[in-house]
Every structure is written in C-alpha cells, then in structure tokens.
Design an enzyme around this catalytic site. Sequence first.
Site, PDB file in Angstrom:
ATOM      1  N   THR A   1     -22.208  -6.720 -56.783  1.00 10.74           N
ATOM      2  CA  THR A   1     -21.602  -8.363 -57.171  1.00 10.74           C
ATOM      3  C   THR A   1     -21.019  -7.744 -55.509  1.00 10.74           C
ATOM      4  O   THR A   1     -20.914  -9.343 -55.498  1.00 10.74           O
ATOM      5  CB  THR A   1     -20.891  -7.966 -58.423  1.00 10.74           C
ATOM      6  OG1 THR A   1     -22.242  -7.625 -59.566  1.00 10.74           O
ATOM      7  CG2 THR A   1     -20.004  -8.567 -58.668  1.00 10.74           C
TER       8      THR A   1
ATOM      9  N   HIS B   1       9.443   0.058 -36.899  1.00  6.11           N
ATOM     10  CA  HIS B   1      10.425  -1.327 -36.622  1.00  6.11           C
ATOM     11  C   HIS B   1       9.473  -1.892 -35.667  1.00  6.11           C
ATOM     12  O   HIS B   1       9.519  -1.406 -34.925  1.00  6.11           O
ATOM     13  CB  HIS B   1      12.125  -0.356 -36.674  1.00  6.11           C
ATOM     14  CG  HIS B   1      12.898  -1.709 -36.328  1.00  6.11           C
ATOM     15  ND1 HIS B   1      13.076  -2.077 -37.805  1.00  6.11           N
ATOM     16  CD2 HIS B   1      13.676  -1.954 -35.773  1.00  6.11           C
ATOM     17  CE1 HIS B   1      14.004  -3.107 -37.234  1.00  6.11           C
ATOM     18  NE2 HIS B   1      14.090  -3.036 -36.163  1.00  6.11           N
TER      19      HIS B   1
END
Length: 465
Positions: A40, A444
């Site tokens: 599936t 960051h």
Amino acid sequence: MSYDLIVIGSGPGGYVCAIRAAQLGLKTAIVEKRKTYGGTCLNIGCIPSKALLHASEMFEEVAHGLGKLGVSVGKPKLDLPAMMKHKDDTVGANVQGVAFLLKKNKVDGFIGTGSIPAAGKVEVTAEDGAKQVLETKNIVIATGSDVAQLPGVTIDEQVVVSSTGALELPKVPGKLIVVGAGVIGLELGSVWRRLGAEVTVVEFLDRILPGLDLETCKQFQRLLEKQGVKFQLGAKVSSVENTGKGAKVTIEPAAGGAASTLDADVVLVAIGRRPYTQGLGLEALGVALERGQIVIDSHFATNVPGVYAIGDVVRGPMLAHKAEDEGIAIAEILAGQHGHVNYEVIPGVVYTSPEIACVGATEEDLKARGVAYKAGKFPFTANGRARAANHTDGFVKVLADATTDRVLGVHILGHGAGEMIAEAAVLMEFGGSSEDLARTCHAHPTMSEAVKEAALAVEKRAIHI
Ligand code: FAD
Ligand code: NAI
C-alpha cells in the site's frame, strides 16, 4: 525449494523483514499478489500521496507564498497530467528500487496470492490460476490493510472514491466532500483544496485527528480553515447518492437531529483502514483473529507455531515505519537474536501544510493516566529562521515527567515538523530529559531551535520569548 522464511505481502513490513532475514543468512522468499512490490505504502499510500502533497504545496507557494518574498512569477497554471506523471514516476522508481533490493539480497520473489494450507506450507496462486506450494520453516504474514467501507455507500473510485481514487482524479473537482477528518482526509483534502477544489470535511467526532494532541489539533484546524477548508464536526454521513455526474450527501448530527444534504462532484471516504486477511486460509489453519486483526504475542507469534504476523494486519498504529520496525524485529528473532520494537516511541506525521508531528504521550494521555507532567511551549513566530522563510505558523510542545524530567511526549505543528520530530524520538529512545534537550547545542538559525526553546520552556527559561 525449501525456505527458512516465507513472507506474505511486500509492503514496508514484508519487504524490510525479507531483506533483514536474508542479511542474517536465512533462505528467504516473498510472495506478493500485486504486480509490483512495496505494498500500500509505495503503490497507493505514503509515496504517491507525498508526491502530490509536495507538488500541490509548490503550486500554492507560487500562487500565494512567493509574492511575499519579493518573487513575482504571475499566476501559476496547473498541468495536472504532468503532476500525476511526477507521482507515477516517483512510485515507479520506488517500487523498482524494492525489486532491486530484494534481488540484491537474494530474496526469491513470487508474484501471486499466498495462502497457508498448513504450517510450513505456502501456496502461491498466480493471476492465471497456476498454483505452486512452497515449503518453509517459518511464515510471516504482512498482508497489510484495506479501505474501511461506509455502510450502504459504494466506492466506485470515480464519484465516490477511497484514497486510491483520490490519488488519480482526472480533473480537479469543483466540490469535494471528505468523510473523516483523519490523516488521509486532511492530507488528500489539502492536495485538492490547493489545486482549486472547494473542500468540506465531515467528521463524526467533535474534533479532527482523534488520538493526536488536542491543543495542537485545535490550532491546526484554525489554520486549515484559514486556508479555506470547511469542517462539519459532530456530523455523520448517513447516505451518499451517486447521481452519475456527482453525489448528494446526506449528513446527520452525530447526536441526532435533522439531516441536511450537500452536493459534491467527488466524495472521498476516509474513515479508516481494516486489517486485510482475505484468502490466506487463516480460519482453516486456526489462526486467532480479534476485530479482524491477527492476534500475536510480544514476539509476533500467532497461536499457530511457525506462523507470525506484523504491520497493519496486527495491533498498533497503521504506519509504515511501525511495520518496518516490526519486520526487522521478527527477522532478528527468527535468526536467534533479540528483535524488539519500542511502541512508546513511534513518531506520527501528518504531511499537510503546516505539518503535525508527534511522538509519545499527549497531554490527554498523561491526564488520563494520572501522570504529573510539566509542559514547555515555543511558537515559531519567535524563531528567526521561521520568520525568514515566512513559516511562522505553529509551535513546539515538550511534555516532561514532573518528577524525573524524562521527556514523555513532543508535539510539533509547523513547517518541516516531520523532520524535526526525529531528534525528539532519538532523545526519548535514550530516555532523555528536557534538560538533556535544552542543553544540546542546536544550529542557528534553524527551525529546530524551537525544539530546544520548548525544552527550555519546561523550566520557564526559554530565551527568545
Ligand atoms: P501493506 O503496505 O498494506 O502491504 C501489504 C501487501 O500485501 C500488499 O502489497 C498486498 O497486495 C499484499 N497482500 C495481501 N494479501 C496477500 C496475499 N494473500 N498474498 C500475497 N500478497 C498479499 N503510513 C506512514 O507511515 N506514512 C505515511 O505518510 C502514510 N501515508 C499513507 C497514505 C495513504 C493514502 C494510505 C492509504 C496509507 C498511508 N500510510 C502511511 C499507511 C501505510 O501505507 C501502512 O501503514 C503500511 O503500508 C503498512 O505496511 P504493511 O507492510 O503492513 O502492509
Ligand atoms: P483515521 O483513522 O486516521 O481517521 C478516520 C476518521 O474518520 C476519524 O476521525 C473518525 O472519527 C472518522 N469517521 C469514522 N466514521 C465516520 C463517519 N461515518 N462519518 C464521519 N466521520 C467518520 O483513518 P484514515 O484517515 O482513513 O487513515 C487510515 C490509516 O492510514 C490511519 O490509521 C493512518 O495511520 C494511516 N495513514 C497515515 C498517514 C501518515 O502517517 N501521514 C497518511 C495516511 C494514512
């Protein structure tokens, strides 16, 4: 030919199990009734839906997102056949990849329907009716699941569709009614809404995405409504009249009361999936079933010696990665190792825009279990990278044990949440605390700094809010 292991079904549970068993030296075969491997997930589930979700998200980004970044490209034009080709090519490459991996690992493949006439035997019936019986020491059933039907409603995959039909609509429906505000309904509803359909989601319960963190889902519903998705909650579809050109959908309040009707061009029935065991001969073999699921013990064994089951056909969340991990665990157990799945740490992702990703307990779970917890939350509006990318919707929520600080659950609503959840899963797998997460250096500027800030917020020491 006699095997150590025959796997029936080649979805993420079955093919991964077969490859791991072969790696561990077991003589392994796999039986698949579809023409292609991958189940599936690769053929009609995870992969084609993500191809359409990505493509339609790009379409919407061009239509409504790029202008704000100073990129002016004019009104985008939809080329639906090209989008569908991208989806089909993606599926093709993935299923061929699985065929290659099975071959590379010397797993014998049989295309045909597998049944189990007796423990130690698998009969394979090819499409032309030809039969052969294979001998094996062990059998793993990984036959997955199928669409749950709405009583009295016929799915013709044209006007009334399941997820399979919704992945190949020939044109954008004017009005799409989605029955069920679960994962399929919201993902595929999003695809067609972005491409221009007017989408109404009818949900039996008074909330969307039952089982996921309620606060996260409430905010998510508001975002979907802002995008134009309409919701009728606490309502059930009692009948669907297929008029040939479209459908008349009768909706009743779940608590009782007057019915109303809505017209639709297409109706998507997405009310869940059911374990698929048809044709395996389990009744004659005496394999115990409960609510359609094959009953297994903690080592994936059924009540019939030598017969095991994994994936959507057994208890637990119907997720590809859960099926894969069970496939690896049973292969390792059959090879004499100590395969194991940690059901406390199975992430779940809803691939909408923004995404929802979660792992572990919700606040509702913890309250119901009487577990004292601390919660830390951090919004993406306060994250520099999210601002730069114009993806400020949503937040991260970290739930930690009030006494031990062990992280019990993480819930993220936001762009890229499905990627960010992985660090929470690793942390929880190692029994980490919110302190561990808060003290881990995060690059960051990244969206994942919001995860660290939410961990800091558990002890009310977030820096950027
Ligand atoms: P399946 O993938 O269902 O595979 C079972 C296979 O067994 C099938 O190929 C079937 O043909 C075969 N089979 C059945 N009976 C026989 C037999 N008797 N003989 C031979 N072969 C047989 N999950 C996620 O984690 N992430 C997602 O993004 C995601 N998206 C989805 C989107 C959609 C539209 C759908 C429908 C599902 C999605 N899922 C997703 C769920 C995921 O597809 C299933 O959890 C996963 O495929 C289960 O794997 P499985 O190996 O147990 O079974
Ligand atoms: P689901 O179980 O997620 O949601 C079904 C929804 O339909 C529920 O909210 C339920 O309350 C509602 N419902 C049931 N009967 C109804 C009725 N008569 N009228 C109105 N609402 C009704 O099932 P869904 O979305 O079909 O998905 C099936 C499975 O596939 C899920 O278990 C999911 O795990 C898996 N899947 C996972 C994805 C992912 O991980 N991103 C994507 C798609 C599917």
